[in-house]
Design a protein around this motif. Structure first.
Motif, PDB file in Angstrom:
ATOM      1  N   SER A  34       0.748  -1.371  -0.385  1.00 29.14           N
ATOM      2  CA  SER A  34      -0.244  -0.349   0.159  1.00 29.14           C
ATOM      3  C   SER A  34       0.949   1.351  -0.311  1.00 29.14           C
ATOM      4  N   LEU A  35       2.358   1.099  -0.313  1.00 32.78           N
ATOM      5  CA  LEU A  35       3.306   2.356   0.369  1.00 32.78           C
ATOM      6  C   LEU A  35       4.383   1.965  -0.747  1.00 32.78           C
ATOM      7  N   TYR A  36       3.607   3.288  -1.923  1.00 27.95           N
ATOM      8  CA  TYR A  36       4.406   2.618  -2.966  1.00 27.95           C
ATOM      9  C   TYR A  36       5.259   3.954  -3.663  1.00 27.95           C
ATOM     10  N   THR A  37       6.151   3.358  -4.929  1.00 30.15           N
ATOM     11  CA  THR A  37       7.010   4.755  -5.268  1.00 30.15           C
ATOM     12  C   THR A  37       6.751   5.754  -6.616  1.00 30.15           C
ATOM     13  N   GLU A  38       6.815   6.562  -7.142  1.00 26.05           N
ATOM     14  CA  GLU A  38       6.843   6.995  -8.290  1.00 26.05           C
ATOM     15  C   GLU A  38       7.599   7.697  -8.834  1.00 26.05           C
ATOM     16  N   GLY A  45      14.737  17.669 -14.947  1.00 25.69           N
ATOM     17  CA  GLY A  45      14.961  16.475 -14.505  1.00 25.69           C
ATOM     18  C   GLY A  45      13.938  15.888 -14.385  1.00 25.69           C
ATOM     19  N   TYR A  46      14.752  15.094 -12.819  1.00 29.45           N
ATOM     20  CA  TYR A  46      13.138  13.785 -12.237  1.00 29.45           C
ATOM     21  C   TYR A  46      12.738  14.698 -10.856  1.00 29.45           C
ATOM     22  N   GLY A  47      11.994  14.581 -10.212  1.00 33.42           N
ATOM     23  CA  GLY A  47      11.250  14.323  -8.631  1.00 33.42           C
ATOM     24  C   GLY A  47      10.891  13.094  -8.805  1.00 33.42           C
ATOM     25  N   TYR A  48      10.082  12.591  -7.033  1.00 39.72           N
ATOM     26  CA  TYR A  48      10.060  10.967  -7.215  1.00 39.72           C
ATOM     27  C   TYR A  48       8.386  11.706  -5.793  1.00 39.72           C
ATOM     28  N   GLN A  49       7.342  10.580  -6.032  1.00 34.51           N
ATOM     29  CA  GLN A  49       6.543  10.516  -4.736  1.00 34.51           C
ATOM     30  C   GLN A  49       6.009   9.653  -4.486  1.00 34.51           C
ATOM     31  N   ILE A  50       5.544   9.557  -3.221  1.00 33.77           N
ATOM     32  CA  ILE A  50       5.048   8.102  -2.441  1.00 33.77           C
ATOM     33  C   ILE A  50       4.358   8.204  -2.713  1.00 33.77           C
ATOM     34  N   LEU A  51       2.802   7.265  -2.453  1.00 34.84           N
ATOM     35  CA  LEU A  51       1.873   7.373  -2.094  1.00 34.84           C
ATOM     36  C   LEU A  51       1.186   5.926  -1.630  1.00 34.84           C
ATOM     37  N   THR A  52       0.280   6.045  -0.846  1.00 33.22           N
ATOM     38  CA  THR A  52      -0.334   4.921  -0.550  1.00 33.22           C
ATOM     39  C   THR A  52      -1.655   5.118  -0.553  1.00 33.22           C
ATOM     40  N   ASN A  54      -3.332   4.905  -3.746  1.00 33.59           N
ATOM     41  CA  ASN A  54      -3.464   5.815  -4.484  1.00 33.59           C
ATOM     42  C   ASN A  54      -3.328   7.490  -4.519  1.00 33.59           C
ATOM     43  N   LYS A  55      -3.050   7.511  -3.167  1.00 29.40           N
ATOM     44  CA  LYS A  55      -3.099   9.193  -2.671  1.00 29.40           C
ATOM     45  C   LYS A  55      -1.323   9.732  -1.914  1.00 29.40           C
ATOM     46  N   ILE A  56      -1.380  10.947  -3.264  1.00 34.13           N
ATOM     47  CA  ILE A  56      -0.219  11.475  -2.560  1.00 34.13           C
ATOM     48  C   ILE A  56       0.488  11.870  -1.393  1.00 34.13           C
ATOM     49  N   LEU A  57       1.397  11.077  -0.635  1.00 37.79           N
ATOM     50  CA  LEU A  57       1.488  11.213   0.471  1.00 37.79           C
ATOM     51  C   LEU A  57       2.811  12.513   0.551  1.00 37.79           C
ATOM     52  N   ILE A  58       3.865  11.901   0.302  1.00 39.50           N
ATOM     53  CA  ILE A  58       4.995  12.973  -0.406  1.00 39.50           C
ATOM     54  C   ILE A  58       5.264  13.272  -1.422  1.00 39.50           C
ATOM     55  N   LYS A  59       5.257  14.355  -2.102  1.00 44.57           N
ATOM     56  CA  LYS A  59       5.886  14.777  -3.512  1.00 44.57           C
ATOM     57  C   LYS A  59       6.848  15.610  -3.273  1.00 44.57           C
ATOM     58  N   GLN A  60       8.384  15.020  -4.080  1.00 49.61           N
ATOM     59  CA  GLN A  60       9.462  15.521  -3.678  1.00 49.61           C
ATOM     60  C   GLN A  60       9.846  16.317  -5.380  1.00 49.61           C
ATOM     61  N   LYS A  75      17.181   9.728 -13.413  1.00 51.96           N
ATOM     62  CA  LYS A  75      15.650   8.849 -12.792  1.00 51.96           C
ATOM     63  C   LYS A  75      17.136   7.827 -11.453  1.00 51.96           C
ATOM     64  N   GLU A  76      17.598   7.213 -11.686  1.00 49.21           N
ATOM     65  CA  GLU A  76      18.185   6.679 -10.753  1.00 49.21           C
ATOM     66  C   GLU A  76      18.272   6.999  -9.124  1.00 49.21           C
ATOM     67  N   GLU A  77      19.019   8.288 -10.003  1.00 44.27           N
ATOM     68  CA  GLU A  77      18.959   9.052  -8.261  1.00 44.27           C
ATOM     69  C   GLU A  77      17.844   9.502  -7.709  1.00 44.27           C
ATOM     70  N   ALA A  78      16.527   9.422  -8.223  1.00 39.48           N
ATOM     71  CA  ALA A  78      15.275   9.624  -8.142  1.00 39.48           C
ATOM     72  C   ALA A  78      14.692   8.374  -7.317  1.00 39.48           C
ATOM     73  N   VAL A  79      14.996   7.532  -8.065  1.00 43.73           N
ATOM     74  CA  VAL A  79      14.232   6.370  -7.511  1.00 43.73           C
ATOM     75  C   VAL A  79      15.463   5.987  -6.110  1.00 43.73           C
ATOM     76  N   LEU A  80      16.450   6.034  -6.118  1.00 43.72           N
ATOM     77  CA  LEU A  80      17.227   6.006  -4.910  1.00 43.72           C
ATOM     78  C   LEU A  80      16.708   6.434  -3.738  1.00 43.72           C
ATOM     79  N   VAL A  81      16.335   7.823  -3.861  1.00 43.56           N
ATOM     80  CA  VAL A  81      15.776   8.354  -2.255  1.00 43.56           C
ATOM     81  C   VAL A  81      14.876   8.324  -2.452  1.00 43.56           C
ATOM     82  N   ALA A  82      14.142   8.383  -2.858  1.00 43.03           N
ATOM     83  CA  ALA A  82      12.120   7.800  -2.940  1.00 43.03           C
ATOM     84  C   ALA A  82      12.761   6.062  -2.167  1.00 43.03           C
TER      85      ALA A  82
END
Length: 112
Positions: A34-38, A45-52, A54-60, A75-82
């Motif tokens: 239920s907690l996933y990253t996009e 560049g790139y950013g990421y978000q953490i969702l739960t 289907n609702k955004i919990l964190i958008k960076q 994209k790889e850097e964003a994935v690592l931090v996410a």
């Protein structure tokens, strides 16, 4: 007769501990699902978000812990931090990213 009761009690204890372990593992799997990253592409560049659920919990949109608004270069850097932030949340820790965290993930912040 005492041996039979002991064996039955031991079997019940082992069975209950197995069931308890299975339930805990299933709850953890549900939490993980239920907690996933996009990762998303931005203009430069790139950013990421953490969702739960289907609702955004964190958008960076920008690299955390550094001054200014600088998106991730890859994209790889964003994935690592996410994934780091997701792990912190799953461990009930504060989702704070430090410059040391970025350094440990081999994200070059010297150019900012």
């Amino acid at each position: 007769m005492k041996i039979v009761k002991f064996v039955i009690a031991l079997a019940l204890l082992i069975g209950l501990s197995f069931i308890g372990k299975t339930v805990i593992e299933n709850v953890k799997q549900t939490e993980n699902q239920s907690l996933y990253t996009e990762v998303f592409k931005q203009d430069n560049g790139y950013g990421y978000q953490i969702l739960t659920n289907n609702k955004i919990l964190i958008k960076q949109n920008f690299i955390p812990a550094i001054q200014g608004e600088h998106p991730f270069k890859s994209k790889e850097e964003a994935v690592l931090v996410a994934e780091l932030v997701k792990k912190q949340l799953l461990e009930n820790k504060s989702p704070i990213v430090s410059t040391d965290d970025l350094s440990n993930l081999k994200i070059d912040t010297t150019k900012y």
